[in-house]
Design a protein around this motif. Structure first.
Motif, mmCIF file in Angstrom:
data_model
loop_
_atom_site.group_PDB
_atom_site.id
_atom_site.type_symbol
_atom_site.label_atom_id
_atom_site.label_comp_id
_atom_site.label_asym_id
_atom_site.label_seq_id
_atom_site.Cartn_x
_atom_site.Cartn_y
_atom_site.Cartn_z
ATOM 1 N N LYS A 194 -6.464 0.191 8.510
ATOM 2 C CA LYS A 194 -6.013 -0.686 7.454
ATOM 3 C C LYS A 194 -4.392 -0.812 7.705
ATOM 4 O O LYS A 194 -3.768 0.022 7.702
ATOM 5 C CB LYS A 194 -5.958 0.324 5.691
ATOM 6 C CG LYS A 194 -5.676 -0.543 4.955
ATOM 7 C CD LYS A 194 -6.242 0.027 3.332
ATOM 8 C CE LYS A 194 -5.677 -1.182 2.380
ATOM 9 N NZ LYS A 194 -6.271 -0.712 1.054
ATOM 10 N N GLU B 62 -1.585 -3.015 -2.621
ATOM 11 C CA GLU B 62 -1.868 -1.553 -2.760
ATOM 12 C C GLU B 62 -1.182 -1.003 -3.901
ATOM 13 O O GLU B 62 -1.805 -0.031 -4.353
ATOM 14 C CB GLU B 62 -1.226 -1.040 -1.281
ATOM 15 C CG GLU B 62 -1.876 0.256 -1.043
ATOM 16 C CD GLU B 62 -3.211 0.331 -0.600
ATOM 17 O OE1 GLU B 62 -3.781 1.390 -0.799
ATOM 18 O OE2 GLU B 62 -3.733 -0.527 0.127
ATOM 19 N N ILE C 130 -1.121 7.199 12.833
ATOM 20 C CA ILE C 130 -0.570 6.108 12.360
ATOM 21 C C ILE C 130 0.233 5.298 13.350
ATOM 22 O O ILE C 130 0.843 5.967 14.123
ATOM 23 C CB ILE C 130 0.552 6.685 11.262
ATOM 24 C CG1 ILE C 130 -0.008 7.673 10.204
ATOM 25 C CG2 ILE C 130 1.305 5.612 10.680
ATOM 26 C CD1 ILE C 130 -1.222 7.039 9.466
ATOM 27 N N TYR D 21 -4.111 4.099 9.774
ATOM 28 C CA TYR D 21 -3.183 3.090 9.152
ATOM 29 C C TYR D 21 -2.216 2.687 9.988
ATOM 30 O O TYR D 21 -1.532 3.145 10.808
ATOM 31 C CB TYR D 21 -2.319 3.926 7.943
ATOM 32 C CG TYR D 21 -3.395 4.211 6.948
ATOM 33 C CD1 TYR D 21 -3.781 3.437 6.022
ATOM 34 C CD2 TYR D 21 -3.903 5.623 6.840
ATOM 35 C CE1 TYR D 21 -4.596 4.091 4.886
ATOM 36 C CE2 TYR D 21 -4.907 6.087 5.974
ATOM 37 C CZ TYR D 21 -5.275 5.306 4.857
ATOM 38 O OH TYR D 21 -5.974 5.687 3.904
ATOM 39 N N LYS E 174 -3.681 11.720 10.005
ATOM 40 C CA LYS E 174 -4.153 10.493 10.159
ATOM 41 C C LYS E 174 -3.489 9.803 11.390
ATOM 42 O O LYS E 174 -2.231 10.266 11.512
ATOM 43 C CB LYS E 174 -3.789 9.453 8.727
ATOM 44 C CG LYS E 174 -4.471 10.111 7.614
ATOM 45 C CD LYS E 174 -6.272 9.711 7.540
ATOM 46 C CE LYS E 174 -6.704 10.405 6.519
ATOM 47 N NZ LYS E 174 -8.292 10.335 6.747
ATOM 48 N N ASN F 28 -8.244 4.860 -0.716
ATOM 49 C CA ASN F 28 -8.861 4.177 0.485
ATOM 50 C C ASN F 28 -10.283 4.842 0.906
ATOM 51 O O ASN F 28 -10.643 4.604 1.987
ATOM 52 C CB ASN F 28 -7.989 3.584 1.606
ATOM 53 C CG ASN F 28 -7.054 2.826 1.117
ATOM 54 O OD1 ASN F 28 -7.277 1.491 0.968
ATOM 55 N ND2 ASN F 28 -5.643 3.112 1.019
#
Length: 254
Positions: free
Chosen positions: A3, A179, A34, A121, A32, A253
């Protein structure tokens, strides 16, 4: 597929770069993968993660120009699970250089197609203006986070930014989503801070993140050491706030 989130506000000093760096680092420690892209000629997000900005040879400038691929511009940062495409002061010239190019608003979007699957992300730190750089970021993004500082002129200019987002949705990127609005620099001792929070929540209710970023000395100190707040002082209030924001985004999300 990763995303892509732009962090934008044409006002300076609202906490865009602080949010970009520390949200990226917080999502990174939450396991995550990134990518942080510095799309601001001031290159503060790059230096904030320990990059020697003067030594940057391939960065967002070359990516926007399409002389290098996004993959070639990626370097590891000092934050766990966070890669970065750094910026350099050269980026100032890009608006003039792209002005007569076809599809100039889509240069970044195009450049990211081959790399977005590599990350959970992609966070973009935008310049404090509504010029071609920010337009490229908004055209490439899936959503935008708008930091708003809890101070007197907080809502000034917000209408202008929301109108820009509307016109980007209409012309360049109909899938662009907000967002959330992120309240920053909150000081609970100040009546004004509390009034701004009330105002923003009253006008924009569902669009406002539950997490509020409080004023925090450690948060202000971290960039001078080239570290995110997570690396610099994970027990600080600033770190707690950004970890809370990261969890809120992940939950939203799922």
């Amino acid at each position: 597929m990763g995303k892509i989130i732009a962090i934008a506000n044409q006002k300076g000093g609202v906490g865009k770069t602080t949010t970009s760096v520390n949200l990226a680092a917080s999502l990174g420690v939450l396991e995550k993968k990134i990518l942080l892209i510095d799309v601001d000629p001031q290159a503060n997000a790059s230096s904030g993660l320990g990059i020697d900005v003067d030594g940057v040879e391939v960065g967002s400038y070359q990516v926007l120009e399409h002389t290098k691929s996004a993959k070639e511009a990626v370097i590891k940062s000092n934050a766990p699970n966070v890669d970065i495409i750094p910026a350099h002061i050269d980026l100032v010239a890009i608006e003039i250089e792209l002005v007569d190019k076809d599809d100039r608003e889509y240069m970044l979007k195009e450049a990211l197609t081959g790399i977005r699957d590599d990350y959970d992300y992609i966070i973009m730190d935008c310049a404090p203006s509504l010029g071609l750089l920010t337009l490229n970021a908004l055209t490439a993004a899936d959503s935008v986070i708008i930091p708003i500082q809890c101070e007197y002129f907080a809502l000034e200019g917000l209408g202008k930014l929301l109108n820009t987002i509307k016109s980007v949705q209409k012309i360049h990127n109909e899938a662009l989503d907000i967002e959330g609005l992120l309240l920053t620099m909150f000081d609970s001792r100040l009546r004004l801070s509390n009034q701004v929070v009330e105002e923003v929540q009253k006008h924009f209710s569902d669009m406002v993140f539950n997490t509020i970023i409080q004023r925090n000395v450690r948060l202000s100190e971290a960039p001078s050491y080239g570290e995110s707040i997570i690396n610099y002082d994970v027990s600080s209030r600033g770190a707690t706030n950004y970890l809370s924001l990261a969890k809120e985004i992940i939950k939203k999300n799922l």
